[in-house]
Design a protein around this motif. Structure first.
Motif, mmCIF file in Angstrom:
data_model
loop_
_atom_site.group_PDB
_atom_site.id
_atom_site.type_symbol
_atom_site.label_atom_id
_atom_site.label_comp_id
_atom_site.label_asym_id
_atom_site.label_seq_id
_atom_site.Cartn_x
_atom_site.Cartn_y
_atom_site.Cartn_z
ATOM 1 N N LYS A 6 29.080 43.359 37.166
ATOM 2 C CA LYS A 6 30.059 43.582 38.226
ATOM 3 C C LYS A 6 30.587 42.257 38.754
ATOM 4 O O LYS A 6 29.860 41.275 38.848
ATOM 5 N N SER A 7 31.854 42.276 39.092
ATOM 6 C CA SER A 7 32.535 41.124 39.670
ATOM 7 C C SER A 7 33.104 41.544 41.014
ATOM 8 O O SER A 7 33.255 42.724 41.299
ATOM 9 N N LEU A 8 33.460 40.555 41.823
ATOM 10 C CA LEU A 8 34.061 40.844 43.121
ATOM 11 C C LEU A 8 35.573 40.902 42.968
ATOM 12 O O LEU A 8 36.188 39.980 42.437
ATOM 13 N N TYR A 9 36.155 42.020 43.415
ATOM 14 C CA TYR A 9 37.602 42.227 43.359
ATOM 15 C C TYR A 9 38.157 42.336 44.767
ATOM 16 O O TYR A 9 37.504 42.866 45.661
ATOM 17 N N LEU A 10 39.375 41.857 44.933
ATOM 18 C CA LEU A 10 40.122 42.046 46.169
ATOM 19 C C LEU A 10 41.175 43.109 45.876
ATOM 20 O O LEU A 10 42.075 42.897 45.061
ATOM 21 N N VAL A 11 41.019 44.271 46.511
ATOM 22 C CA VAL A 11 41.943 45.386 46.287
ATOM 23 C C VAL A 11 42.871 45.480 47.491
ATOM 24 O O VAL A 11 42.428 45.404 48.639
ATOM 25 N N ASN A 13 46.554 47.500 49.158
ATOM 26 C CA ASN A 13 47.582 48.536 49.040
ATOM 27 C C ASN A 13 48.907 47.956 49.521
ATOM 28 O O ASN A 13 48.974 46.816 49.981
ATOM 29 N N SER A 14 49.968 48.734 49.432
ATOM 30 C CA SER A 14 51.301 48.227 49.756
ATOM 31 C C SER A 14 51.488 47.904 51.234
ATOM 32 O O SER A 14 52.351 47.110 51.592
ATOM 33 N N SER A 15 50.661 48.486 52.108
ATOM 34 C CA SER A 15 50.807 48.205 53.538
ATOM 35 C C SER A 15 49.966 47.006 53.985
ATOM 36 O O SER A 15 49.970 46.659 55.154
ATOM 37 N N GLY A 16 49.221 46.398 53.062
ATOM 38 C CA GLY A 16 48.463 45.199 53.394
ATOM 39 C C GLY A 16 46.985 45.413 53.654
ATOM 40 O O GLY A 16 46.258 44.466 53.893
ATOM 41 N N ARG A 17 46.507 46.661 53.618
ATOM 42 C CA ARG A 17 45.075 46.930 53.811
ATOM 43 C C ARG A 17 44.325 46.362 52.607
ATOM 44 O O ARG A 17 44.731 46.540 51.469
ATOM 45 N N THR A 18 43.230 45.659 52.878
ATOM 46 C CA THR A 18 42.463 45.047 51.806
ATOM 47 C C THR A 18 41.005 45.465 51.879
ATOM 48 O O THR A 18 40.510 45.870 52.931
ATOM 49 N N LEU A 19 40.336 45.341 50.739
ATOM 50 C CA LEU A 19 38.919 45.636 50.658
ATOM 51 C C LEU A 19 38.321 44.801 49.536
ATOM 52 O O LEU A 19 38.886 44.744 48.442
ATOM 53 N N HIS A 20 37.215 44.126 49.831
ATOM 54 C CA HIS A 20 36.469 43.413 48.796
ATOM 55 C C HIS A 20 35.486 44.392 48.182
ATOM 56 O O HIS A 20 34.741 45.053 48.904
ATOM 57 N N GLY A 26 38.867 46.377 37.286
ATOM 58 C CA GLY A 26 39.872 46.541 38.327
ATOM 59 C C GLY A 26 40.133 48.005 38.631
ATOM 60 O O GLY A 26 40.328 48.384 39.787
ATOM 61 N N ASP A 27 40.131 48.850 37.603
ATOM 62 C CA ASP A 27 40.344 50.282 37.816
ATOM 63 C C ASP A 27 39.215 50.874 38.652
ATOM 64 O O ASP A 27 39.463 51.660 39.570
ATOM 65 N N GLN A 28 37.978 50.487 38.351
ATOM 66 C CA GLN A 28 36.848 50.982 39.140
ATOM 67 C C GLN A 28 36.959 50.500 40.586
ATOM 68 O O GLN A 28 36.680 51.252 41.523
ATOM 69 N N ALA A 29 37.394 49.260 40.796
ATOM 70 C CA ALA A 29 37.567 48.722 42.145
ATOM 71 C C ALA A 29 38.609 49.537 42.913
ATOM 72 O O ALA A 29 38.426 49.853 44.090
ATOM 73 N N LYS A 30 39.696 49.899 42.251
ATOM 74 C CA LYS A 30 40.733 50.709 42.886
ATOM 75 C C LYS A 30 40.185 52.090 43.265
ATOM 76 O O LYS A 30 40.492 52.625 44.326
ATOM 77 N N ARG A 31 39.381 52.683 42.391
ATOM 78 C CA ARG A 31 38.791 53.997 42.677
ATOM 79 C C ARG A 31 37.839 53.932 43.870
ATOM 80 O O ARG A 31 37.796 54.833 44.703
ATOM 81 N N ILE A 32 37.084 52.832 43.973
ATOM 82 C CA ILE A 32 36.191 52.645 45.120
ATOM 83 C C ILE A 32 37.015 52.523 46.402
ATOM 84 O O ILE A 32 36.667 53.087 47.439
ATOM 85 N N PHE A 33 38.114 51.793 46.351
ATOM 86 C CA PHE A 33 39.027 51.663 47.492
ATOM 87 C C PHE A 33 39.498 53.047 47.931
ATOM 88 O O PHE A 33 39.471 53.379 49.118
ATOM 89 N N CYS A 34 39.934 53.860 46.961
ATOM 90 C CA CYS A 34 40.417 55.208 47.277
ATOM 91 C C CYS A 34 39.318 56.035 47.940
ATOM 92 O O CYS A 34 39.566 56.726 48.929
ATOM 93 N N LYS A 35 38.121 55.965 47.401
ATOM 94 C CA LYS A 35 37.014 56.733 47.964
ATOM 95 C C LYS A 35 36.701 56.268 49.386
ATOM 96 O O LYS A 35 36.468 57.085 50.282
ATOM 97 N N ALA A 53 44.351 45.110 42.170
ATOM 98 C CA ALA A 53 42.974 44.634 42.205
ATOM 99 C C ALA A 53 42.929 43.295 41.480
ATOM 100 O O ALA A 53 43.317 43.193 40.308
ATOM 101 N N ARG A 54 42.492 42.259 42.192
ATOM 102 C CA ARG A 54 42.417 40.919 41.609
ATOM 103 C C ARG A 54 40.968 40.465 41.581
ATOM 104 O O ARG A 54 40.273 40.497 42.603
ATOM 105 N N LYS A 55 40.513 40.070 40.396
ATOM 106 C CA LYS A 55 39.157 39.559 40.247
ATOM 107 C C LYS A 55 39.098 38.163 40.869
ATOM 108 O O LYS A 55 39.913 37.292 40.552
ATOM 109 N N LEU A 56 38.146 37.962 41.778
ATOM 110 C CA LEU A 56 38.055 36.682 42.464
ATOM 111 C C LEU A 56 37.368 35.635 41.586
ATOM 112 O O LEU A 56 36.470 35.945 40.807
#
Length: 96
Positions: A6-11, A13-20, A26-35, A53-56
């Motif tokens: 696992k790597s750390l991703y910065l996810v 959305n279009s409104s600027g909300r972020t989540l590490h 990257g797809d898994q990181a996006k799914r975690i963000f959605c959940k 989703a950008r890998k740091l």
């Protein structure tokens, strides 16, 4: 079968909300963000296709980890103060 490291991703959305997020891709990181935010991944307007989703880099991960402890301490302090305020308000006989 071995799990992908696992790597750390910065996810974002279009409104600027972020989540590490720690994820294998990257797809898994996006799914975690959605959940985390209660979003359906297939939603046309705010699902996976609208997220980035950008890998740091290793130096970014170190900086995030250094800041994480201070942010957690701040969160715990604020949470504790809100509990004290709510308790005092309730003891006065006010509805919470």
């Amino acid at each position: 079968m071995m799990d992908k490291p696992k790597s750390l991703y910065l996810v974002k959305n279009s409104s600027g909300r972020t989540l590490h997020v720690w994820a294998a891709s990257g797809d898994q990181a996006k799914r975690i963000f959605c959940k985390e935010y209660g979003i359906r991944p297939g939603d046309y307007w705010c699902g996976l296709s609208t997220l980035t989703a950008r890998k740091l880099k290793p130096e970014e991960v170190k900086a995030w980890e250094a800041d994480a402890e201070a942010e957690r301490a701040t969160y715990l302090f604020i949470h504790g103060m809100l509990e004290i305020g709510a308790k005092a308000y309730a003891e006065r006989g006010c509805a919470v």
